[in-house]
Design a protein around this motif. Structure first.
Motif, PDB file in Angstrom:
ATOM      1  N   ASP A  85      -3.207   1.671  -5.146  1.00 42.54           N
ATOM      2  CA  ASP A  85      -4.210   2.424  -4.385  1.00 42.54           C
ATOM      3  C   ASP A  85      -4.488   1.758  -3.037  1.00 42.54           C
ATOM      4  N   HIS A  86      -4.843   0.475  -3.063  1.00 42.38           N
ATOM      5  CA  HIS A  86      -5.085  -0.250  -1.823  1.00 42.38           C
ATOM      6  C   HIS A  86      -4.973  -1.742  -2.086  1.00 42.38           C
ATOM      7  N   LYS A  97      -4.767  -0.804  -8.441  1.00 43.30           N
ATOM      8  CA  LYS A  97      -3.898   0.299  -8.835  1.00 43.30           C
ATOM      9  C   LYS A  97      -4.600   1.637  -8.647  1.00 43.30           C
ATOM     10  N   THR A  98      -3.823   2.718  -8.671  1.00 44.12           N
ATOM     11  CA  THR A  98      -4.396   4.054  -8.661  1.00 44.12           C
ATOM     12  C   THR A  98      -5.022   4.344 -10.025  1.00 44.12           C
ATOM     13  N   SER A  99      -5.909   5.311 -10.065  1.00 47.65           N
ATOM     14  CA  SER A  99      -6.640   5.593 -11.303  1.00 47.65           C
ATOM     15  C   SER A  99      -5.728   6.080 -12.425  1.00 47.65           C
ATOM     16  N   SER A 100      -4.609   6.711 -12.080  1.00 51.60           N
ATOM     17  CA  SER A 100      -3.717   7.261 -13.105  1.00 51.60           C
ATOM     18  C   SER A 100      -2.582   6.322 -13.490  1.00 51.60           C
ATOM     19  N   ALA A 101      -2.447   5.193 -12.826  1.00 56.44           N
ATOM     20  CA  ALA A 101      -1.311   4.299 -13.060  1.00 56.44           C
ATOM     21  C   ALA A 101      -1.582   3.349 -14.213  1.00 56.44           C
ATOM     22  N   GLU A 135       0.816  -1.214   0.000  1.00 55.32           N
ATOM     23  CA  GLU A 135       0.000   0.000   0.000  1.00 55.32           C
ATOM     24  C   GLU A 135       0.851   1.267   0.000  1.00 55.32           C
ATOM     25  N   ASP A 136       2.149   1.137   0.342  1.00 53.24           N
ATOM     26  CA  ASP A 136       3.047   2.286   0.288  1.00 53.24           C
ATOM     27  C   ASP A 136       3.617   2.525  -1.113  1.00 53.24           C
TER      28      ASP A 136
END
Length: 368
Positions: free
Chosen positions: A133-134, A251-255, A127-128
């Motif tokens: 994202d989580h 993943k994050t939305s932009s990754a 998560e780091d």
């Protein structure tokens, strides 16, 4: 198809002890009435069950997700006639595209306690990672704080158990404090809980017969593993089921999916090296590998198509027509990629499937 589903926002409200009829009249109907003023709403559906109300808002396609979230939250917060015992409604976006990019399991040759300890460390490390994202996990024991009331103590002090419950909820819960609206945006304010540790929980004061007593004087407070924690096991053709931990990485939305999976795998491998061969990783789902496989299939089919079209037109029409038609196919795909990049459309399973469908149509049009 996933792309045909419209974004939805569920609003969940809990009222302990209320029947479905009471939930509908006291909670569900007021929230529905408050949501009627929203724009670009396709449908509003609701469900009232024992102690729980669920109101789901479905917007038309093309709405701004952040703005819709703020509008739904503001409308729900504006409901002022909910019962005092009702918990603050939780609003969240239900994203059909928010699926794990990497699902894997971790098993151990050692005891289960070491496995759980390593699983918590791995989850926090993943998560780091900036592109993650989580991480959702299964099989890791989760703890809860239990408050066991002493019947003799509350009888001596003349305290109602409901009074204790209300005092704990008031001290540990967060409460809406209204909405601040500016020319550019809107912000929802809330009051943070005043109790965040077990020691602070033990010092909560309960009113009793004109005086107050600490919660620790009338109840036992301690951490305990949740009884409903689900176990996770893994089994293969050559191996009997063994206890394991399952991780779903988002993943994050932009990754980029490929980059996010690579970062997660690198972080996992580095952590595994520190423990030797004690823990074993087993991949269940890897979206990056599937997308790369589909991309390679698309390139292969595209190459075969260009060669076949060139040969057919060369035999029947000549070299010039064959060269012109052969260049039309890759140029069409090139312009498609340019438009996708300009409009922010990422490569996905749906995009590759659409490419494969259009490739068949493109062959017919080119030959004709």
């Amino acid at each position: 198809a996933r792309g045909s589903r419209r974004p939805t926002w569920p609003a969940t409200t809990a009222l302990p002890g209320a029947s479905p009829d009471d939930m509908e009249s006291l909670v569900t109907v007021p929230i529905e009435d408050s949501l009627d003023s929203l724009k670009k709403v396709k449908t509003v559906t609701s469900s009232s069950q024992d102690s729980v109300s669920l109101v789901t808002v479905e917007f038309e396609s093309g709405v701004d997700a952040d703005e819709a979230t703020r509008d739904v939250q503001s409308s729900v917060d504006a409901v002022s006639d909910l019962p005092e015992d009702a918990q603050t409604p939780r609003v969240q976006k239900f994203d059909f595209e928010n699926e794990p990019i990497w699902t894997f399991t971790v098993s151990s040759k050692e005891d289960s306690l070491s496995l759980v300890r390593f699983g918590k460390l791995l989850r926090d490390s993943l998560e780091d990672v900036p592109t993650i994202d989580h991480v959702d996990s299964a099989g890791i024991d989760t703890e809860e704080i239990q408050v066991v009331i002493d019947p003799a103590a509350i009888a001596t002090n003349g305290i109602n158990p409901g009074q204790i419950s209300q005092s704990i909820q008031a001290a540990t819960g967060s409460f809406p404090a209204g909405t601040v609206t500016t020319n550019d945006s809107s912000f929802v304010l809330s009051l943070d809980p005043t109790v965040t540790t077990i020691e602070e929980l033990r010092r909560i004061r309960i009113k009793a017969n004109g005086t107050t007593v600490q919660l620790a004087d009338i109840a036992r407070i301690h951490r305990h593993t949740k009884p409903e924690t689900a176990d996770s096991y893994i089994a293969t053709n050559d191996q009997a089921p063994i206890k394991s931990l399952r991780f779903d990485v988002y993943k994050t939305s932009s990754a980029n999916i490929t980059d996010a999976v690579a970062d997660a795998e690198k972080e996992t491998e580095e952590l595994l090296k520190a423990y030797g061969d004690v823990f074993t990783i087993g991949t269940v789902l890897n979206s990056a590998d599937e997308i790369n496989e589909q991309y390679n299939d698309l390139v292969r089919d595209l190459s075969i198509t260009v060669v076949l079209v060139f040969l057919i037109l060369f035999v029947f029409l000549g070299v010039r027509q064959a060269i012109v038609a052969s260049f039309a196919i890759p140029l069409t795909f090139l312009f498609t990629f340019i438009v996708m990049n300009a409009t922010g459309i990422a490569l996905s399973f749906i995009a590759f499937f659409s490419f494969l469908l259009s490739l068949g149509l493109l062959v017919d049009d080119t030959i004709v």
